[in-house]
Design an enzyme around this catalytic site. Structure first.
Site, PDB file in Angstrom:
ATOM      1  N   GLY A 136     103.158  55.156  60.479  1.00  0.00           N
ATOM      2  CA  GLY A 136     104.055  54.036  60.608  1.00  0.00           C
ATOM      3  C   GLY A 136     103.770  53.031  59.297  1.00  0.00           C
ATOM      4  O   GLY A 136     103.303  53.504  58.471  1.00  0.00           O
ATOM      5  N   ALA A 145     101.790  59.374  49.009  1.00  0.00           N
ATOM      6  CA  ALA A 145     101.057  58.397  47.792  1.00  0.00           C
ATOM      7  C   ALA A 145      99.989  57.862  48.355  1.00  0.00           C
ATOM      8  O   ALA A 145      99.119  57.529  47.442  1.00  0.00           O
ATOM      9  CB  ALA A 145     102.015  57.243  47.352  1.00  0.00           C
ATOM     10  N   TYR A 171      94.651  56.824  57.024  1.00  0.00           N
ATOM     11  CA  TYR A 171      96.026  57.764  56.907  1.00  0.00           C
ATOM     12  C   TYR A 171      95.913  58.469  55.615  1.00  0.00           C
ATOM     13  O   TYR A 171      96.138  59.607  55.351  1.00  0.00           O
ATOM     14  CB  TYR A 171      97.150  56.828  56.739  1.00  0.00           C
ATOM     15  CG  TYR A 171      98.385  57.482  56.590  1.00  0.00           C
ATOM     16  CD1 TYR A 171      99.153  58.253  57.554  1.00  0.00           C
ATOM     17  CD2 TYR A 171      99.252  57.261  55.347  1.00  0.00           C
ATOM     18  CE1 TYR A 171     100.430  58.886  57.192  1.00  0.00           C
ATOM     19  CE2 TYR A 171     100.341  57.885  55.047  1.00  0.00           C
ATOM     20  CZ  TYR A 171     101.123  58.797  55.941  1.00  0.00           C
ATOM     21  OH  TYR A 171     102.039  59.313  55.766  1.00  0.00           O
ATOM     22  N   ASN A 231     107.198  56.067  49.827  1.00  0.00           N
ATOM     23  CA  ASN A 231     108.005  55.181  50.601  1.00  0.00           C
ATOM     24  C   ASN A 231     109.403  55.711  50.637  1.00  0.00           C
ATOM     25  O   ASN A 231     110.292  55.188  49.696  1.00  0.00           O
ATOM     26  CB  ASN A 231     108.019  53.690  49.778  1.00  0.00           C
ATOM     27  CG  ASN A 231     106.716  53.139  49.927  1.00  0.00           C
ATOM     28  OD1 ASN A 231     106.412  52.885  50.879  1.00  0.00           O
ATOM     29  ND2 ASN A 231     105.938  52.952  48.635  1.00  0.00           N
ATOM     30  N   LYS A 284     108.948  50.566  58.099  1.00  0.00           N
ATOM     31  CA  LYS A 284     108.465  50.113  56.785  1.00  0.00           C
ATOM     32  C   LYS A 284     109.086  48.870  56.138  1.00  0.00           C
ATOM     33  O   LYS A 284     110.085  48.405  56.678  1.00  0.00           O
ATOM     34  CB  LYS A 284     108.526  51.238  55.871  1.00  0.00           C
ATOM     35  CG  LYS A 284     108.142  52.671  56.359  1.00  0.00           C
ATOM     36  CD  LYS A 284     106.457  52.653  55.895  1.00  0.00           C
ATOM     37  CE  LYS A 284     105.965  54.032  56.317  1.00  0.00           C
ATOM     38  NZ  LYS A 284     106.594  55.150  55.598  1.00  0.00           N
ATOM     39  N   LYS A 331     115.365  41.960  59.246  1.00  0.00           N
ATOM     40  CA  LYS A 331     115.286  40.531  59.306  1.00  0.00           C
ATOM     41  C   LYS A 331     116.479  39.718  58.675  1.00  0.00           C
ATOM     42  O   LYS A 331     117.011  38.868  59.563  1.00  0.00           O
ATOM     43  CB  LYS A 331     113.878  40.043  58.689  1.00  0.00           C
ATOM     44  CG  LYS A 331     112.613  40.380  59.360  1.00  0.00           C
ATOM     45  CD  LYS A 331     111.318  39.963  58.475  1.00  0.00           C
ATOM     46  CE  LYS A 331     110.244  40.640  59.205  1.00  0.00           C
ATOM     47  NZ  LYS A 331     109.263  40.295  58.306  1.00  0.00           N
ATOM     48  N   ARG A 341     102.183  50.195  43.287  1.00  0.00           N
ATOM     49  CA  ARG A 341     102.296  51.580  43.730  1.00  0.00           C
ATOM     50  C   ARG A 341     103.386  52.252  43.036  1.00  0.00           C
ATOM     51  O   ARG A 341     104.648  51.539  43.634  1.00  0.00           O
ATOM     52  CB  ARG A 341     102.107  51.867  44.996  1.00  0.00           C
ATOM     53  CG  ARG A 341     102.184  53.395  45.109  1.00  0.00           C
ATOM     54  CD  ARG A 341     101.903  53.899  46.780  1.00  0.00           C
ATOM     55  NE  ARG A 341     100.618  53.733  47.001  1.00  0.00           N
ATOM     56  CZ  ARG A 341     100.102  53.622  48.366  1.00  0.00           C
ATOM     57  NH1 ARG A 341     100.812  53.581  49.448  1.00  0.00           N
ATOM     58  NH2 ARG A 341      98.691  53.217  48.492  1.00  0.00           N
TER      59      ARG A 341
HETATM   60  P1  NAD Z   1     108.354  59.599  61.433  1.00  0.00           P
HETATM   61  O1  NAD Z   1     107.331  58.965  62.141  1.00  0.00           O
HETATM   62  O2  NAD Z   1     109.672  59.169  61.620  1.00  0.00           O
HETATM   63  O3  NAD Z   1     108.282  61.245  61.842  1.00  0.00           O
HETATM   64  C1  NAD Z   1     107.314  61.757  62.176  1.00  0.00           C
HETATM   65  C2  NAD Z   1     107.353  62.464  63.393  1.00  0.00           C
HETATM   66  O4  NAD Z   1     106.111  63.415  63.905  1.00  0.00           O
HETATM   67  C3  NAD Z   1     107.893  61.781  64.820  1.00  0.00           C
HETATM   68  O5  NAD Z   1     109.047  61.916  65.315  1.00  0.00           O
HETATM   69  C4  NAD Z   1     106.757  61.715  65.624  1.00  0.00           C
HETATM   70  O6  NAD Z   1     107.166  61.774  66.997  1.00  0.00           O
HETATM   71  C5  NAD Z   1     106.097  63.234  65.209  1.00  0.00           C
HETATM   72  N1  NAD Z   1     104.865  63.434  65.912  1.00  0.00           N
HETATM   73  C6  NAD Z   1     103.971  62.622  65.987  1.00  0.00           C
HETATM   74  N2  NAD Z   1     102.808  63.001  66.766  1.00  0.00           N
HETATM   75  C7  NAD Z   1     103.171  64.592  67.246  1.00  0.00           C
HETATM   76  C8  NAD Z   1     102.723  65.572  67.763  1.00  0.00           C
HETATM   77  N3  NAD Z   1     101.656  65.318  68.265  1.00  0.00           N
HETATM   78  N4  NAD Z   1     103.307  66.750  68.064  1.00  0.00           N
HETATM   79  C9  NAD Z   1     104.585  66.785  67.454  1.00  0.00           C
HETATM   80  N5  NAD Z   1     105.143  65.873  66.763  1.00  0.00           N
HETATM   81  C10 NAD Z   1     104.622  64.628  66.513  1.00  0.00           C
HETATM   82  O7  NAD Z   1     107.918  59.803  59.952  1.00  0.00           O
HETATM   83  P2  NAD Z   1     108.709  60.274  58.837  1.00  0.00           P
HETATM   84  O8  NAD Z   1     108.900  59.075  57.991  1.00  0.00           O
HETATM   85  O9  NAD Z   1     109.933  60.961  58.891  1.00  0.00           O
HETATM   86  O10 NAD Z   1     107.339  61.066  57.721  1.00  0.00           O
HETATM   87  C11 NAD Z   1     107.594  62.504  57.868  1.00  0.00           C
HETATM   88  C12 NAD Z   1     106.344  62.965  57.187  1.00  0.00           C
HETATM   89  O11 NAD Z   1     106.258  62.405  55.917  1.00  0.00           O
HETATM   90  C13 NAD Z   1     105.106  62.461  57.696  1.00  0.00           C
HETATM   91  O12 NAD Z   1     104.119  63.557  57.672  1.00  0.00           O
HETATM   92  C14 NAD Z   1     104.524  61.613  57.177  1.00  0.00           C
HETATM   93  O13 NAD Z   1     103.084  61.353  56.962  1.00  0.00           O
HETATM   94  C15 NAD Z   1     104.918  61.565  55.518  1.00  0.00           C
HETATM   95  N6  NAD Z   1     105.180  60.621  54.743  1.00  0.00           N
HETATM   96  C16 NAD Z   1     106.269  59.793  54.963  1.00  0.00           C
HETATM   97  C17 NAD Z   1     106.597  58.569  54.140  1.00  0.00           C
HETATM   98  C18 NAD Z   1     107.676  57.599  54.303  1.00  0.00           C
HETATM   99  O14 NAD Z   1     107.810  56.765  53.566  1.00  0.00           O
HETATM  100  N7  NAD Z   1     108.303  57.879  55.470  1.00  0.00           N
HETATM  101  C19 NAD Z   1     105.748  58.538  52.914  1.00  0.00           C
HETATM  102  C20 NAD Z   1     104.460  59.510  52.972  1.00  0.00           C
HETATM  103  C21 NAD Z   1     104.484  60.522  53.657  1.00  0.00           C
END
Ligand code: NAD
Length: 318
Positions: free
Chosen positions: A75, A116, A146, A175, A189, A197, A282
């Site tokens: 998150g 990142a 994280y 991001n 985010k 908002k 960043r």
């Molecule tokens: P998101 O939270 O929308 O998607 C992640 C999904 O993983 C969710 O739908 C969640 O329900 C699922 N999940 C959580 N626990 C689980 C479990 N135990 N079993 C199965 N599924 C599970 O996030 P996102 O923004 O789509 O991110 C996707 C990936 O990209 C993640 O690995 C995140 O760490 C990485 N990431 C995202 C960002 C960003 O800015 N959005 C930045 C850096 C890295």
């Protein structure tokens, strides 16, 4: 035909990725603990599975040759501060069990979404910090639990590549924002939170609460560029982690000014200095991805934020 697993297909980036892979003609299995929140999934098969569990990971990875591993407990900065134990516990289990299941199930191609947040805090102390280069992760000082988990998982993927000869690709997302992303409830985010908002202001002038003094800076990458980058990296022969982000850094105050223009509303900011803001500056350095792929994210922030604002505004009016 290639059969592809998308882990985290109920989430923001995962649901966009499933859609793109289906447009390209692949058979796709989506897996998540929840279905997509805002849209029907485009996957051929969607299974509710808990990827912290090894048995569920084995079900998820059966009969596929390619896996995009995007599932995570994640998150925005509020959530990352609120639930460090849960984040570290869940994500370590998910990364470890998914990767091992890919090996046991004979999945040939594996993509892991890092972040990142693996980069050291000491390189991000001012809002004009230079872009983060891929080889600057050590000495390690990642962003919160994280970031430590993502760095550990990167190392684990590297060892699996070396020990078992698996075809593994890793991208460090910076991001990612866009339509279909969480915009409320505590996990959102900054771009989505600010759009919400401002969209909630009735009339054409109002005040919003801003975390910090608004001088903290980030680069923001539109989700279509992220999905494009995932597929390009997966199809490349690059075996080291690559940044996947924009290299245009803006302050939160500049982002607010942009959303103000998009919405046509005059915004006054009430700064809450007690709230967490994360690193001061960043940015992504895109030299390596450009050199390796001849491509880097290129959708402008103005275009992406305009689409995102309109989508969140429409959601709120529903
Ligand atoms: P998101 O939270 O929308 O998607 C992640 C999904 O993983 C969710 O739908 C969640 O329900 C699922 N999940 C959580 N626990 C689980 C479990 N135990 N079993 C199965 N599924 C599970 O996030 P996102 O923004 O789509 O991110 C996707 C990936 O990209 C993640 O690995 C995140 O760490 C990485 N990431 C995202 C960002 C960003 O800015 N959005 C930045 C850096 C890295």
């Amino acid at each position: 035909m290639k059969k592809i697993l998308v882990g985290g297909a109920g989430g923001f980036i995962g649901s966009h990725l499933v859609k793109r892979l289906k447009e390209q003609g692949f058979w796709v299995r989506g897996v998540d603990v929840k279905r997509p929140e805002f849209d029907e999934t485009c996957a051929d098969e969607f299974e509710i599975l808990d990827l912290r569990r090894q048995d569920d990971c084995l079900k998820a990875t059966r009969d596929v040759d390619t896996a995009y591993c995007l599932a995570a407990n994640m998150g925005g900065i509020g959530w990352t501060h609120a639930a460090p134990a849960e984040i570290l516990h869940d994500n370590l289990l998910m990364s470890t069990n998914t990767l091992e299941a890919c090996r046991l199930s004979g999945v040939e191609n594996i993509f892991y979404s890092s972040s990142a947040c693996v980069y050291p805090n000491y390189l991000q102390e001012t809002n004009d910090s230079p872009g983060l280069k891929e080889d600057k992760v050590f000495p390690a000082d990642p962003d919160m639990e994280y970031g430590w988990e993502k760095l550990t998982a990167e190392m684990m993927h590297e060892t699996y590549r070396k020990s078992y000869g698996l075809n593994i690709k890793v991208a460090r997302f910076h991001n990612i924002y866009g339509p279909l992303g969480t915009y409320d409830g505590g996990r959102e985010k900054s771009p989505a939170a600010l759009c919400r908002k401002i969209a909630k202001i009735e009339g054409n002038e109002g005040e919003i609460e801003v975390w910090g003094d608004g001088t903290q800076a980030r680069s923001y990458c539109y989700v279509d560029d992220c999905v494009e980058g995932c597929i390009r990296i997966m199809n490349s022969d690059v075996t080291i982690p690559l940044n996947l982000g924009s290299d245009r850094m803006v302050t939160i105050n500049e982002l607010i000014a942009m959303i103000s223009d998009i919405s046509g509303k005059k915004i006054h900011c009430k700064y809450d200095l007690t709230k967490p803001v994360g690193p001061k500056g960043r940015n992504s350095d895109n030299t390596l991805i450009q050199a390796k792929l001849g491509w880097s994210p290129n959708i402008t922030l103005e275009q992406g934020m305009s689409d995102t604002y309109k989508w969140i505004d429409a959601q709120l009016k529903k």
